[in-house]
Design an enzyme around this catalytic site. Structure first.
Site, short mmCIF file in Angstrom:
data_model
loop_
_atom_site.label_atom_id
_atom_site.label_comp_id
_atom_site.label_asym_id
_atom_site.label_seq_id
_atom_site.Cartn_x
_atom_site.Cartn_y
_atom_site.Cartn_z
N HIS A 171 123.20 126.60 -62.91
CA HIS A 171 122.71 126.79 -64.29
C HIS A 171 123.21 125.69 -65.22
CE1 HIS A 171 121.77 130.90 -62.87
NE2 HIS A 171 122.96 130.82 -62.29
N SER A 292 117.53 99.25 -76.98
CA SER A 292 116.69 99.90 -77.99
C SER A 292 116.24 98.84 -78.98
CB SER A 292 117.49 100.97 -78.70
OG SER A 292 116.92 101.24 -79.98
N LYS A 298 122.45 101.02 -77.86
CA LYS A 298 121.82 101.83 -76.82
C LYS A 298 121.76 101.12 -75.47
CE LYS A 298 120.27 105.38 -76.96
NZ LYS A 298 119.00 105.89 -77.48
N ASN A 300 119.70 102.34 -72.26
CA ASN A 300 118.79 103.43 -71.87
C ASN A 300 118.43 103.40 -70.39
OD1 ASN A 300 118.67 104.46 -74.48
ND2 ASN A 300 116.96 103.11 -75.04
N GLU A 305 114.08 107.38 -66.09
CA GLU A 305 113.14 108.24 -66.82
C GLU A 305 111.73 108.08 -66.27
OE1 GLU A 305 114.09 108.15 -71.31
OE2 GLU A 305 115.15 106.47 -70.44
N TYR A 332 80.08 114.07 -44.41
CA TYR A 332 80.50 113.09 -45.41
C TYR A 332 79.76 113.31 -46.73
CZ TYR A 332 81.56 108.82 -47.89
OH TYR A 332 81.98 107.94 -48.84
N GLN A 337 85.01 109.20 -51.30
CA GLN A 337 85.42 107.86 -51.71
C GLN A 337 86.58 107.92 -52.71
OE1 GLN A 337 82.34 104.72 -52.25
NE2 GLN A 337 82.94 104.76 -54.38
N1 ARG Z 1 82.70 103.41 -49.78
C1 ARG Z 1 82.64 104.61 -49.00
C2 ARG Z 1 83.96 105.35 -49.10
O1 ARG Z 1 84.88 104.76 -49.57
C3 ARG Z 1 82.37 104.27 -47.55
C4 ARG Z 1 81.47 105.22 -46.86
C5 ARG Z 1 80.16 105.25 -47.51
N2 ARG Z 1 79.19 105.99 -46.81
C6 ARG Z 1 78.08 106.28 -47.44
N3 ARG Z 1 77.19 106.86 -46.76
N4 ARG Z 1 77.92 106.05 -48.71
O2 ARG Z 1 84.07 106.49 -48.74
#
Ligand code: ARG
Length: 480
Positions: A171, A292, A298, A300, A305, A332, A337
């Protein structure tokens, strides 16, 4: 073979479009191009992209999908592209969208027709998964090596302070005496677990996705195991849909990063406390301190931080990726991305923090007399209670008696060390002359020689064991 020099103008969108825009009549709007491109950040994956493509090309040749001469032209083109990028001669054009198309576009310029065969049996979806895994595997090794450096620095400082008695806190109130070495080894214990988590994240990244194609594989006779061997992967992804959708490995990595950042933040906070005038346990080294703009006196701890403050962004990197993944249908999606910048940011935050802390610790000037003075007094109350327990008093009874002793001694404006044997005996008849020797912070620490305790001999042995253990980042390294 076209031999465009880097000083020539960037390829236009239409030029880049040749690669993948066969089904479109009109080019993309430039603003759409700019918004959707990942090239500005994923160019960082260039070496991994090229390495993956070389392995892919060699496999295609072995599978009879490329003639040996075509494979040679591709490999030499890719090596040349790597050299161009490293020499700063490669023209990155946002019209290329990402590093994958940028490399492929340049390859078709350098190698001509064979370059147009490289993407056989491959999609950017499995390509980016591969590049990202190659990148992460390497970066985890680098991060673990830096963590190992910090761990070594802490072990070094701990070795010098096995006998440096200081108060331990609960504490943030003085609780019981410990040593600086024991306190620092608590951080070493955290870092050991962090290192395990990074090793696990590495193992999860160590899976070869290529061959998944866009999501459903290919009819062409490829050899996935060969690519995995070539790139030093432990195994191949067992499901083509998962191979292109999975970013668990990046989440694992970021989760380990977030927790490491939290550990560094707690460490930074303690140094900030210790170097305040109120604690006065240590003096900030000039090389790590900031002045500072207004107050001339100071000194720092800005570095500390900001290590504490940047923890927020690393936790943010983890939550941003989790949120990007949440609700995504398989397989996908371009949302994926968004994975890369989060990982880059966590790395770019933690790597310098680890490196700087490793340099900082040996330079932090401790003041053992101040620390020791703070460790005595009422922090020894538990020792007095345990003295009575060792002489047959029930712990709760001892706790109550010493509680009263502390209350009345404090009220009288005295310290425990000021008490005489007669005064002690007013609280329990079990106190003997040896009770007075209990009232010593160094003795108190030495008496806690249990496993995991702060006694110098226990801590010395622990430091020796830790120093002999294989360094994080070096152990269990299986693949390149
Ligand atoms: N630039 C895309 C990424 O970073 C690569 C894959 C893209 N594939 C697609 N079908 N757009 O994920």
């Amino acid at each position: 073979m076209s031999r465009r020099r880097p000083t020539e103008p960037s390829p236009t969108a239409a030029e880049a479009a040749n690669l993948i825009r066969g089904r479109f009549k009109r080019p993309r709007l430039p603003a759409v191009e700019a918004f959707t491109a990942s090239l500005p950040f994923d160019r960082r994956l260039y070496a991994h992209d090229i390495r993956g493509s070389i392995a892919h090309a060699q496999m295609l040749a072995k599978a009879g999908l490329l003639k040996p001469s075509e494979a040679r032209a591709i490999v030499s083109g890719l090596n040349r592209i790597r050299a161009e990028i490293e020499a700063g001669e490669f023209r990155f054009a946002v019209a290329d969208e990402d590093i994958h198309l940028a490399v492929e576009r340049r390859l078709t310029e350098l190698a001509g027709a064979p370059g147009r065969k490289l993407h056989t049996a491959r999609s950017r979806n499995d390509q980016v998964a591969l590049d990202f895994r190659l990148f992460l595997r390497e970066e985890i090794d680098a991060l673990r090596a830096l963590l190992g450096g910090l761990r070594s620095a802490l072990l070094g400082v701990a070795g010098d302070h096995v006998e440096t008695v200081m108060p331990g806190y609960t504490h943030l109130q003085r609780a019981q005496p410990v040593t600086l070495a024991h306190h620092l080894l608590a951080y070493v214990a955290m870092f050991e677990r962090d290192d395990e988590r990074f090793a696990q994240a590495r193992a999860r990244a160590d899976v070869m996705p290529l061959g998944a194609g866009a999501l459903a594989g290919t009819t062409l006779p490829i050899d996935r195991a060969m690519v995995a061997r070539e790139l030093g992967f432990a195994r191949i992804a067992e499901n083509s849909i998962d191979a292109v959708s999975d970013r668990d490995f990046a989440v694992d990595f970021l989760a380990a990063c977030a927790l490491l950042a939290v550990h560094l933040s707690r460490m930074a906070e303690e140094i900030i406390l210790w170097t305040s005038a109120e604690f006065g346990f240590a003096e900030l080294p000039d090389e790590f301190s900031t002045g500072s703009s207004m107050m001339p006196q100071k000194k720092n701890p800005d570095l500390l931080e900001l290590i504490r403050g940047k923890t927020g962004r690393v936790i943010g990197d983890l939550t941003a990726l989790l949120i990007a993944l949440k609700g995504l249908p398989l397989a996908y999606n371009s949302d994926l991305q968004e994975d890369k910048e989060r990982v880059f940011d966590a790395l770019d935050t933690l790597k310098p923090a680890l490196d700087l802390l490793a340099q900082f610790w040996p330079r932090l000037g401790f003041k053992p007399p101040v620390m020791r003075a703070a460790a005595g007094g009422f922090a020894l109350a538990t020792d007095l209670a345990e003295y009575l327990v060792a002489r047959g008093v029930a712990f709760r009874e001892a706790h109550e008696a010493i509680g009263a002793l502390v209350r009345e001694t404090a009220a009288a404006g005295k310290a425990l060390e000021d008490l005489t044997l007669d005064e002690l005996r007013r609280y329990s008849a079990k106190f003997g002359p040896d009770a007075l020797t209990t009232l010593d912070a160094g003795g108190s620490v030495a008496a806690r020689a249990l496993p995991g305790g702060p006694a110098p001999k226990t801590v010395r042995a622990r430091i020796a064991r830790l120093a002999a253990a294989p360094k994080p980042g070096r152990a269990r390294k299986r693949s390149r």
